[in-house]
Design a protein around this motif. Structure first.
Motif, short mmCIF file in Angstrom:
data_model
loop_
_atom_site.label_atom_id
_atom_site.label_comp_id
_atom_site.label_asym_id
_atom_site.label_seq_id
_atom_site.Cartn_x
_atom_site.Cartn_y
_atom_site.Cartn_z
N ILE A 767 1.24 -0.79 0.04
CA ILE A 767 0.06 0.19 0.13
C ILE A 767 0.70 1.17 -0.08
O ILE A 767 2.03 1.42 0.50
N PRO A 768 0.45 2.36 -1.08
CA PRO A 768 1.59 4.16 -1.11
C PRO A 768 0.97 4.29 0.56
O PRO A 768 0.74 4.60 1.08
N GLY A 769 2.82 4.09 0.76
CA GLY A 769 2.64 5.20 2.21
C GLY A 769 3.11 4.47 3.42
O GLY A 769 3.57 5.13 4.29
N PHE A 770 3.23 3.26 3.02
CA PHE A 770 3.64 2.46 4.14
C PHE A 770 4.72 1.16 3.73
O PHE A 770 5.11 0.68 3.24
N ALA A 771 5.69 1.58 4.63
CA ALA A 771 7.14 1.16 4.57
C ALA A 771 7.18 -0.90 5.08
O ALA A 771 6.65 -1.05 6.42
N ALA A 772 8.06 -1.86 4.91
CA ALA A 772 8.37 -2.79 5.42
C ALA A 772 8.46 -2.43 6.97
O ALA A 772 8.18 -3.42 7.96
N GLY A 773 9.35 -1.16 7.00
CA GLY A 773 10.18 -1.13 8.29
C GLY A 773 10.10 0.33 9.14
O GLY A 773 9.83 1.13 7.67
N LEU A 774 10.71 1.11 9.81
CA LEU A 774 10.79 1.81 10.90
C LEU A 774 11.57 3.13 9.57
O LEU A 774 13.05 2.14 9.78
N ASP A 775 11.84 4.73 9.29
CA ASP A 775 12.88 5.30 8.81
C ASP A 775 12.86 5.36 10.03
O ASP A 775 12.20 7.12 10.14
N THR A 776 14.34 5.45 10.56
CA THR A 776 14.97 6.10 11.41
C THR A 776 15.34 7.92 11.25
O THR A 776 15.00 9.00 11.62
N ALA A 777 16.14 7.81 9.94
CA ALA A 777 15.96 9.34 8.94
C ALA A 777 15.29 10.44 9.48
O ALA A 777 14.97 11.27 10.13
N ARG A 778 13.75 10.08 8.99
CA ARG A 778 12.63 10.52 9.23
C ARG A 778 12.42 10.82 10.90
O ARG A 778 11.94 12.05 10.98
N ALA A 779 12.04 9.65 11.43
CA ALA A 779 12.12 10.25 12.77
C ALA A 779 13.68 10.90 13.47
O ALA A 779 12.05 11.62 14.23
N ASP A 780 13.84 10.60 13.12
CA ASP A 780 14.99 12.09 13.35
C ASP A 780 14.84 13.32 13.10
O ASP A 780 14.79 14.50 14.00
N ALA A 781 13.70 13.26 12.05
CA ALA A 781 13.92 15.46 11.51
C ALA A 781 12.79 15.53 12.43
O ALA A 781 12.83 16.75 12.12
N VAL A 782 12.46 14.80 13.44
CA VAL A 782 11.06 15.57 13.98
C VAL A 782 11.68 16.35 15.16
O VAL A 782 10.79 16.87 16.25
N LEU A 783 12.46 15.73 15.65
CA LEU A 783 13.40 16.00 17.63
C LEU A 783 13.48 17.25 17.61
O LEU A 783 12.45 17.84 18.33
N PRO A 784 13.65 18.44 16.66
CA PRO A 784 13.80 19.84 16.89
C PRO A 784 12.44 20.68 16.85
O PRO A 784 12.82 21.26 18.00
N VAL A 785 11.47 19.80 16.48
CA VAL A 785 10.02 20.45 17.10
C VAL A 785 10.27 19.67 18.43
O VAL A 785 8.83 20.16 18.72
N VAL A 786 9.90 19.32 18.41
CA VAL A 786 9.75 17.37 19.64
C VAL A 786 10.01 18.86 20.74
O VAL A 786 9.44 19.44 21.67
N ARG A 787 11.74 19.30 20.67
CA ARG A 787 11.99 20.22 21.61
C ARG A 787 11.30 21.65 21.51
O ARG A 787 11.24 21.96 23.07
N LEU A 788 10.88 21.80 20.74
CA LEU A 788 10.44 23.16 21.00
C LEU A 788 9.24 22.95 21.75
O LEU A 788 8.57 24.06 22.65
N LEU A 789 8.30 22.00 21.62
CA LEU A 789 7.32 21.91 21.92
C LEU A 789 6.75 21.99 23.59
O LEU A 789 6.19 22.05 24.17
N LEU A 790 8.55 20.94 23.84
CA LEU A 790 8.29 20.93 25.29
C LEU A 790 9.24 21.66 26.26
O LEU A 790 9.61 21.71 27.36
N GLY A 791 9.52 22.49 25.74
CA GLY A 791 10.62 23.70 25.48
C GLY A 791 11.95 23.32 25.87
O GLY A 791 12.50 23.11 27.00
#
Length: 817
Positions: A767-791
């Motif tokens: 199914i388009p948009g669903f991979a066989a495993g986790l994409d850790t590189a894309r997951a790491d990209a959200v860390l700056p936003v998470v830091r901003l949200l958590l202060g």
């Protein structure tokens, strides 16, 4: 004023000239017939009083308000205001006499006070007015005698009902408002004889009354004869008392009757035997919106904001008006420049010339605003009409004005909490952790319990229980509701407490008592909560209807939740709620047997409500009742397995167990397979589907569980053609509640077929948009936003990405969800 719809709805000005034929001392009275709330009449009255300098000013209005006249000169009095009369024994029976700054009666009162001239009201006393209205309502069999408007006396739509329309038609105009503007409102002050307009319109009113049936009996017109008889008696008494002359300001329809020769004995005979009641009177704030006809006020006007502007603008009214319109539109982020205003003024003046009018009126300025400032759109024009043409001006009344003790306590509380009554609707966000906001919340809840609907709770933007959002709007009628609530106590707290206790005794059902207990907690009424809880416990012990018990439980649990936020001791309430839940657990399986479709759907709603309530109640300390959640799950398992339980209830029980993780997906699929087996009637299968996947989340459940979707697909394709039309409405109701995106995705999955679609969540499904495993590189990209949200600072990266597990719960302290 409000007492005369004919004079209020039409331009009724008349004047005095010639002997009246009464032969009484005191000289000839100056009769100034007016249009209620007409700025042109107001200016003319002021000019006439300045020219005549009478010794007393008599105004159409209830004589009981004579003692309130000096308050009109108080520095804190700001029109629009109204005289409020209400029956002492029945405060809900009331009448208003509104006055705006541009009302001729208000101008007359202010002139008298400024020149130390006595002023009096001469209309039929409110004691008779309210009593006559009560008699009329009783004769007509009305169930509700409340009134929020003017005095009775609305005539039929003929010469008596709207003299203005008749005069306008005689002058060749089809728009009475427009004709009145031309002949009266656009007249400048000080042009010619100050009494000329009154003289001319008195002649017109005399001619109109001659064409009517002045001696008819019955209805509102017969009531006018009584009012006019009382006015004549008051005028005679004033003429005997004051040698300097008498000026009378009244609706012009009455002027010929006051001028007419009539015997004193005949007038007294008309007033003999009138019913009366004891009344109280005071000043209350009024609004421009309630002066408008759209607000339901019988003697109202269509454009109080426009008339107020005409009265206040000493010169260049059109230019000033269009400048105000431009300012309003700029506040709403519309591009309006000074050049737009100049062009709008030119267009309005040109339209007035083309239409043969002396000055641009409201219709010309409105057309100019639409064409130049609104680019031909009626959307911003509606805003202009609402904010300026009608307006939200709210008057003010001095603190020393007579009022019931409850009103005084409410006023003090409003000032202490800085919660000012305002006519425009506004939203108020409250944080119940703050003392002032919590006090505001208590006040608004107490007023709602008393029937004073100043504030209406609305959905809050925050999901936290410590937030409340209110929509506030003060209406003049709320003054009547406050006076009516005064019978319960002298303060808001005591009145709300007494009202809650009385409501608990008269409540018809258990759900009403539980809702009342919730309101007592929200309003923080500890003295009322105890008797309400006793009544609740007694009602719950005697009520054997499981539906009633299930309906009452959610309100109790909500009360527990809000009580925790407000720091209220809710131990007794928790015990009652837990006991109520136990009785529901015991009786629900038996109550779900042998139900028709409507009763089954109602029981399904009860199951949902109880499930939500038990989820919240499980946190409440109820040591004597054990683990309520586990016992409720046992009840759901019983409901899901019984064939005698309707399909919609069985399906809902399975769904709730699945959502709580108490039922494995395989087991849920097995139960669905049994419910949709070929031996099950199609209608029962459709009902089971509605219970299982109906409501929020059902579509996502099918979207992410291939087996469940395949079971429904296979069952649906196997439904016989003759039964399909019977189950289709039920299925359509179930699936139409899903979000459009969910319905579209389900359609795509079904369209692929059982072999091609695969599971959306399965690895490698294609199914388009669903991979066989986790994409850790894309997951790491959200860390700056998470830091901003958590202060968090960048140094916290190690904690967010450490290898010893996910972030702890205490890492998220302070984050509001």
């Amino acid at each position: 004023m409000a007492g005369d719809d004919r004079a209020g709805a039409g331009p009724l000005s008349g004047a005095s000239g010639g002997p009246d034929g009464t032969g009484e001392p005191g000289g000839r009275p100056l009769l100034l017939g007016v249009r209620h709330h007409g700025p042109g009449s107001a200016r003319a009255v002021r000019a006439a009083l300045e020219a005549a300098r009478p010794g007393v000013v008599l105004v159409e209005g209830p004589p009981e308000a004579d003692a309130l006249i000096p308050l009109a000169a108080h520095e804190d009095m700001r029109p629009p205001v109204a005289l409020l009369a209400h029956a002492v024994d029945e405060p809900g029976r009331s009448a208003f006499w509104p006055l705006a700054e541009f009302s001729p009666e208000w101008v007359a009162l202010r002139w008298a006070l400024e020149h130390d001239v006595p002023a009096r009201f001469i209309d039929l006393p409110a004691a008779h007015t309210l009593a006559l209205r009560a008699a009329d309502e009783e004769a007509e069999g009305r169930a509700d005698g409340r009134n929020t408007g003017d005095e009775p006396g609305t005539a039929s739509p003929d010469v008596r009902g709207d003299p203005l329309a008749v005069l306008a038609a005689a002058a060749g105009h089809d728009d009475p408002e427009r004709w009145w503007e031309d002949v009266i409102e656009h007249r400048g002050a000080g042009r010619g004889d100050a009494f000329a307009p009154f003289t001319a319109l008195e002649e017109a009113m005399s001619a109109l009354r001659e064409t009517g049936t002045d001696g008819e009996e019955g209805g509102a017109y017969d009531r006018d004869l009584v009012r006019e008889a009382h006015m004549r008696l008051q005028v005679r008494a004033a003429r005997r008392e004051f040698a300097r002359g008498v000026a009378v300001v009244c609706g012009a329809w009455h002027v010929p009757a006051l001028r007419r020769k009539a015997a004193v004995a005949a007038d007294r005979a008309l007033l003999k035997g009138l019913p009366r009641t004891k009344v109280d009177m005071t000043w209350v704030p009024w609004t421009h919106r309630r002066l408008s006809r759209a607000g339901g006020y019988g003697a109202g006007i269509e454009s109080p904001g426009w008339y107020g502007h005409l009265f206040a603008a000493a010169d260049r009214p059109v230019e000033r008006w269009l400048t105000r319109v431009a300012g309003l539109l700029r506040e709403e982020d519309r591009a309006v420049s000074p050049a737009h205003v100049i062009e709008a003024v030119r267009l309005a003046e040109t339209l007035a010339v083309l239409r043969g009018r002396p000055l641009p009126g409201l219709s010309e300025t409105t057309d100019a605003v639409r064409a130049v400032l609104c680019d031909g759109s009626d959307v911003p024009l509606a805003l202009v009409h609402d904010r300026l043409v009608v307006g939200d001006v709210l008057g003010e009344v001095p603190a020393g004005a007579p009022a019931v003790p409850l009103q005084r306590d409410l006023t003090r509380t409003q000032r202490r909490l800085r919660l000012k009554p305002e006519a425009p609707e506004r939203e108020l966000e409250l944080d119940l952790r703050k003392e002032t906001d919590a006090a505001r919340s208590r006040l608004l809840h107490r007023l709602r319990l008393l029937g004073v609907g100043w504030g209406e709770p609305v959905a809050s933007r925050s999901t936290g229980t410590f937030r409340e959002t209110w929509r506030l709007r003060w209406e003049p009628e709320l003054s009547v509701r406050v006076a009516e609530a005064g019978v319960w106590g002298t303060t808001v707290l005591s009145a709300a407490t007494a009202r809650a206790e009385a409501d608990a005794l008269t409540a018809r059902g258990l759900a009403e008592v539980t809702a009342l207990a919730e309101r007592c907690l929200l309003a923080e009424l500890p003295d009322a909560l105890a008797p309400v809880m006793r009544i609740l416990a007694d009602r719950a012990a005697l009520d054997t209807d499981v539906g009633h018990l299930a309906e009452a439980l959610p309100a109790l649990v909500r009360a527990l939740r809000y009580g925790d936020v407000r720091g209220t001791d809710t131990g007794a309430l928790a015990e009652v709620a837990a006991g109520l839940a136990e009785r529901v657990f015991v009786g629900l399986p038996a109550a779900c047997a042998a139900l028709d479709a409507d009763a089954a759907e109602e029981m399904r709603r009860h199951v949902d409500a109880v499930h939500t309530a038990v989820g919240l109640l499980g946190d409440a300390p109820t040591p004597r009742h054990g683990d309520l959640r586990s016992r409720w799950r046992a009840v759901l398992r019983t409901l899901s397995a019984r064939d005698t339980v309707p399909g919609v209830v069985r399906g809902r029980a399975v769904r709730l167990l699945l959502d709580d993780g108490e039922l494995a997906p395989d087991e849920a699929g097995r139960l669905m397979g049994l419910a949709l087996s070929p031996g099950t009637p199609p209608a029962d299968g459709a009902a089971w589907i509605e219970g299982f996947v109906g409501g929020s989340g059902g579509g996502m459940l099918l979207l992410h569980d291939e087996r469940l979707l395949a079971l429904i697909d296979a069952w649906l394709t196997g439904v016989p053609a003759d039964a399909f039309t019977n189950v289709l409405p039920l299925l359509r109701r179930t699936f139409s509640a899903y979000e459009p995106g969910v319905r579209r995705s389900l359609g795509e999955l079904v369209g692929r077929g059982p072999r091609a679609r695969g599971s959306v969540t399965a690895a490698g499904s294609g199914i388009p948009g669903f991979a066989a495993g986790l994409d850790t590189a894309r997951a790491d990209a959200v860390l700056p936003v998470v830091r901003l949200l958590l202060g968090r600072d960048p140094a916290g990266d190690d904690e967010l990405t450490r290898d010893d597990g996910p972030a702890r719960d205490d890492d998220l302290v302070g984050v509001e969800t």
